[in-house]
Design a protein around this motif. Structure first.
Motif, mmCIF file in Angstrom:
data_model
loop_
_atom_site.group_PDB
_atom_site.id
_atom_site.type_symbol
_atom_site.label_atom_id
_atom_site.label_comp_id
_atom_site.label_asym_id
_atom_site.label_seq_id
_atom_site.Cartn_x
_atom_site.Cartn_y
_atom_site.Cartn_z
ATOM 1 N N ARG A 18 -7.776 9.971 -29.142
ATOM 2 C CA ARG A 18 -7.522 11.337 -28.460
ATOM 3 C C ARG A 18 -7.726 12.381 -29.762
ATOM 4 N NH1 ARG A 18 -4.763 15.831 -27.624
ATOM 5 N NH2 ARG A 18 -3.365 14.654 -28.257
ATOM 6 N N LYS A 19 -7.086 12.070 -30.435
ATOM 7 C CA LYS A 19 -6.545 12.929 -31.763
ATOM 8 C C LYS A 19 -8.050 12.866 -32.928
ATOM 9 C CE LYS A 19 -1.742 12.909 -31.957
ATOM 10 N NZ LYS A 19 -0.484 12.342 -32.741
ATOM 11 N N GLN A 20 -8.424 12.020 -33.033
ATOM 12 C CA GLN A 20 -9.818 11.453 -33.509
ATOM 13 C C GLN A 20 -10.708 12.364 -33.252
ATOM 14 O OE1 GLN A 20 -9.826 7.088 -34.227
ATOM 15 N NE2 GLN A 20 -7.666 6.739 -35.510
ATOM 16 N N LEU A 21 -11.139 12.014 -32.157
ATOM 17 C CA LEU A 21 -12.547 12.911 -31.714
ATOM 18 C C LEU A 21 -11.638 14.698 -31.570
ATOM 19 C CD1 LEU A 21 -12.122 10.700 -28.002
ATOM 20 C CD2 LEU A 21 -13.846 10.487 -29.562
ATOM 21 N N LEU A 22 -10.709 14.909 -31.239
ATOM 22 C CA LEU A 22 -10.307 15.967 -31.407
ATOM 23 C C LEU A 22 -10.859 16.423 -33.075
ATOM 24 C CD1 LEU A 22 -7.231 16.810 -29.419
ATOM 25 C CD2 LEU A 22 -9.794 18.106 -29.024
ATOM 26 N N GLU A 23 -10.284 15.593 -33.791
ATOM 27 C CA GLU A 23 -10.723 15.976 -35.417
ATOM 28 C C GLU A 23 -11.951 16.078 -35.381
ATOM 29 O OE1 GLU A 23 -8.601 13.308 -38.154
ATOM 30 O OE2 GLU A 23 -6.849 14.454 -37.352
ATOM 31 N N ASN A 25 -14.602 16.947 -33.556
ATOM 32 C CA ASN A 25 -15.329 17.526 -32.394
ATOM 33 C C ASN A 25 -16.068 17.157 -31.207
ATOM 34 O OD1 ASN A 25 -15.542 19.641 -31.076
ATOM 35 N ND2 ASN A 25 -16.960 20.650 -32.995
ATOM 36 N N LEU A 27 -14.390 15.409 -28.165
ATOM 37 C CA LEU A 27 -13.948 15.491 -27.000
ATOM 38 C C LEU A 27 -14.461 16.879 -26.658
ATOM 39 C CD1 LEU A 27 -12.451 14.282 -25.433
ATOM 40 C CD2 LEU A 27 -9.959 15.793 -25.981
ATOM 41 N N ASP A 28 -14.932 16.688 -24.964
ATOM 42 C CA ASP A 28 -15.193 17.760 -24.535
ATOM 43 C C ASP A 28 -14.117 18.774 -23.197
ATOM 44 O OD1 ASP A 28 -16.477 20.083 -22.982
ATOM 45 O OD2 ASP A 28 -18.355 18.583 -22.118
ATOM 46 N N VAL A 29 -13.310 19.574 -24.204
ATOM 47 C CA VAL A 29 -12.549 19.998 -23.966
ATOM 48 C C VAL A 29 -12.423 20.481 -22.164
ATOM 49 C CG1 VAL A 29 -11.128 19.972 -26.230
ATOM 50 C CG2 VAL A 29 -11.894 22.050 -25.407
ATOM 51 N N PHE A 42 -12.562 9.244 -21.696
ATOM 52 C CA PHE A 42 -12.881 10.854 -22.258
ATOM 53 C C PHE A 42 -14.002 10.801 -22.285
ATOM 54 C CE2 PHE A 42 -9.245 8.931 -25.506
ATOM 55 C CZ PHE A 42 -8.533 9.338 -24.642
#
Length: 333
Positions: A18-23, A25, A27-29, A42
């Motif tokens: 999750r953290k990697q995907l956020l970094e 950009n 991850l579809d939040v 995810f």
């Protein structure tokens, strides 16, 4: 809702991914993460190599509002008048509302409680600052109707009643700065101690603190805070600092009474040891931040036959439009 792309990962690796995907950009939040047995799915913005990609549906994420202004129920033309910030003391919020918003106070209070889960009571500052203890009347807007709280800052706890004593949470950084300047063997004289935000903190480091205040309620809380923080080397003094000055000889003197500190410069200078430091606070217009205060300091020093050396001067925080709370540290010889 149509199908979207997702990646399926084992539960135990989910947080790392999750953290990697956020970094990255990716991850579809805007959508909620799905849980399926021992896997997590995810929602992603585009295909990613090296993962099991599936097509599925995701629920829309409910966005948590960042500000009470996003959820408050008031007429739209009044929206621009809403303050962007407010003071938080312990679990009590105190907001300064313009006249036009006072009648909408209840809704504003409710919105603050909704967004900030740790806040239990909301008050608005009333118009008058009353009595010699400079305490503002407070109007209860929402939540519990109590004014006592325990405020945490700089690793200490301060119990106080926001309706009966003066306290500003906005000076926490300034108090820490003074703490960092203080040295272990020093004696400190806190001339306007209040419930002890400077005194309690400094007592954790220096040899002895004499803490004076004219407000009996502030001193009562100071006594309580002394116990609460387990500091022995602090002596609360109830009384007018004019009567106490000179009986104490300190290496460091704190004058946190910005509106009137200049009236007590003589008291500060007769209480400080030769070579000792005075932390002086004042209010100034941005066009003349320090001059006026420095002139007053020089004048009193001259009357007492002493010399002063300015160590540091700085803006502490904005106080009103074009007005700043300033600090001048100087030593006396």
């Amino acid at each position: 809702m149509g199908k979207m792309l997702g990646i399926k990962v084992p539960k135990k690796e989910a947080e790392k991914i999750r953290k990697q995907l956020l970094e990255l950009n990716l991850l579809d939040v805007n959508f909620k993460i799905k849980h399926q047995n021992d896997f997590v799915i995810f929602p992603i913005k585009e295909r990613i190599k090296g993962f099991e990609i599936i097509e599925t549906t995701f629920e829309k994420a409910t966005k948590r509002p960042h500000s009470y202004r996003e959820v408050v129920n008031i007429p739209s033309e009044l929206q621009p008048l809403l303050p962007s910030s407010f003071d938080i003391i312990g679990d009590i919020a105190i907001i300064e509302l313009p006249e036009e918003l006072i009648s909408h106070g209840k809704n504003i209070g409710k919105a603050i409680l909704k967004v900030h889960k740790h806040i239990k009571a909301v008050f608005a500052k009333g118009s008058k600052v009353s009595g010699e203890y400079r305490v503002r009347e407070l109007l209860h807007l929402a939540g519990e109707n109590r004014t006592e709280a325990i405020h945490r800052e700089n690793g200490i706890r301060l119990k106080l009643d926001v309706a009966k004593v003066y306290f500003s949470p906005r000076l926490a950084t300034e108090r820490m700065r003074v703490f960092e300047r203080a040295k272990e063997g020093e004696v400190v004289f806190d001339m306007f101690a209040g419930v002890g935000p400077y005194s309690i903190l400094l007592a954790k480091k220096v040899k002895m603190v004499f803490a004076c205040d004219v407000n009996p309620i502030a001193i009562r809380y100071l006594e309580e805070n002394k116990k609460l923080n387990k500091v022995e080397n602090l002596i609360p003094i109830l009384g007018d600092v004019r009567k106490v000055a000179g009986q104490v000889k300190a290496d460091r003197v704190i004058m946190n009474l910005p509106k009137f500190a200049h009236e007590f410069l003589k008291e500060a200078m007769i209480s400080v040891r030769k070579g000792g430091v005075i932390h002086y606070y004042g209010f100034s217009h941005e066009e003349n931040l320090f001059e006026e205060h420095l002139e007053k300091i020089e004048k009193v020093a001259e009357e007492l036959g002493k010399n002063v050396k300015v160590l540091e001067k700085r803006k502490v925080r904005p106080y009103a439009p074009y007005q700043f709370n300033i600090a001048i540290d100087f030593s006396v010889f």
